[in-house]
Design a protein around this motif. Structure first.
Motif, short mmCIF file in Angstrom:
data_model
loop_
_atom_site.label_atom_id
_atom_site.label_comp_id
_atom_site.label_asym_id
_atom_site.label_seq_id
_atom_site.Cartn_x
_atom_site.Cartn_y
_atom_site.Cartn_z
N ARG A 54 0.83 -1.20 0.00
CA ARG A 54 0.00 0.00 0.00
C ARG A 54 0.87 1.25 0.00
N GLU A 55 1.94 1.24 0.78
CA GLU A 55 2.84 2.40 0.81
C GLU A 55 3.59 2.56 -0.51
N ALA A 56 3.98 1.45 -1.12
CA ALA A 56 4.72 1.51 -2.38
C ALA A 56 3.84 2.00 -3.53
N LEU A 57 2.57 1.70 -3.48
CA LEU A 57 1.67 2.08 -4.57
C LEU A 57 1.02 3.44 -4.38
N ASN A 58 1.31 4.12 -3.28
CA ASN A 58 0.70 5.42 -3.01
C ASN A 58 1.55 6.52 -3.65
N PRO A 59 1.10 7.12 -4.73
CA PRO A 59 1.92 8.14 -5.40
C PRO A 59 2.03 9.45 -4.62
N TRP A 60 1.20 9.64 -3.62
CA TRP A 60 1.21 10.90 -2.88
C TRP A 60 2.01 10.82 -1.58
N ARG A 61 2.67 9.71 -1.31
CA ARG A 61 3.32 9.53 -0.01
C ARG A 61 4.46 10.51 0.22
N ASN A 62 5.14 10.96 -0.83
CA ASN A 62 6.26 11.88 -0.65
C ASN A 62 5.88 13.33 -0.90
N ARG A 63 4.72 13.59 -1.39
CA ARG A 63 4.33 14.96 -1.72
C ARG A 63 3.92 15.77 -0.51
N ASP A 64 3.29 15.15 0.46
CA ASP A 64 2.86 15.89 1.64
C ASP A 64 4.04 16.45 2.44
N PRO A 65 5.08 15.69 2.75
CA PRO A 65 6.20 16.29 3.47
C PRO A 65 6.90 17.40 2.68
N GLU A 66 6.97 17.23 1.34
CA GLU A 66 7.58 18.27 0.51
C GLU A 66 6.75 19.55 0.55
N ALA A 67 5.45 19.41 0.53
CA ALA A 67 4.58 20.58 0.58
C ALA A 67 4.71 21.30 1.90
N LYS A 68 4.87 20.57 2.99
CA LYS A 68 5.03 21.19 4.30
C LYS A 68 6.36 21.90 4.40
N LYS A 69 7.40 21.35 3.79
CA LYS A 69 8.73 21.99 3.82
C LYS A 69 8.72 23.30 3.04
N ASN A 70 8.01 23.32 1.91
CA ASN A 70 7.97 24.51 1.06
C ASN A 70 7.07 25.60 1.62
N SER A 71 6.19 25.29 2.53
CA SER A 71 5.27 26.29 3.07
C SER A 71 5.91 27.21 4.05
#
Length: 71
Positions: A54-71
């Motif tokens: 489930r974690e491997a197939l989730n394309p959004w798993r790395n986008r949330d932390p990146e969005a928080k870093k950029n905010s």
């Protein structure tokens, strides 16, 4: 009240059809098989392999932390 007899006939026929379907499912062991399949599915979903998949197939798993870093 004009169509009362018609509604009663529809209700009786529908009840007979539904009851016969339930009786068929009980006699053939449908509910036992469904219960078994559901328990196997829940056991698989809670396994470490399923969690990793489930974690491997989730394309959004790395986008949330990146969005928080950029905010």
């Amino acid at each position: 009240m004009k169509f009362l007899k018609w509604y009663v006939k529809i209700a009786v026929v529908s009840s007979l059809i539904g009851g016969s379907m339930e009786l068929f499912m009980i006699k053939t062991g449908f509910y036992d098989k469904v219960t078994e399949l559901e328990s196997e599915k829940r056991a698989w979903e809670s396994s470490p392999e399923a969690q990793a998949m489930r974690e491997a197939l989730n394309p959004w798993r790395n986008r949330d932390p990146e969005a928080k870093k950029n905010s």
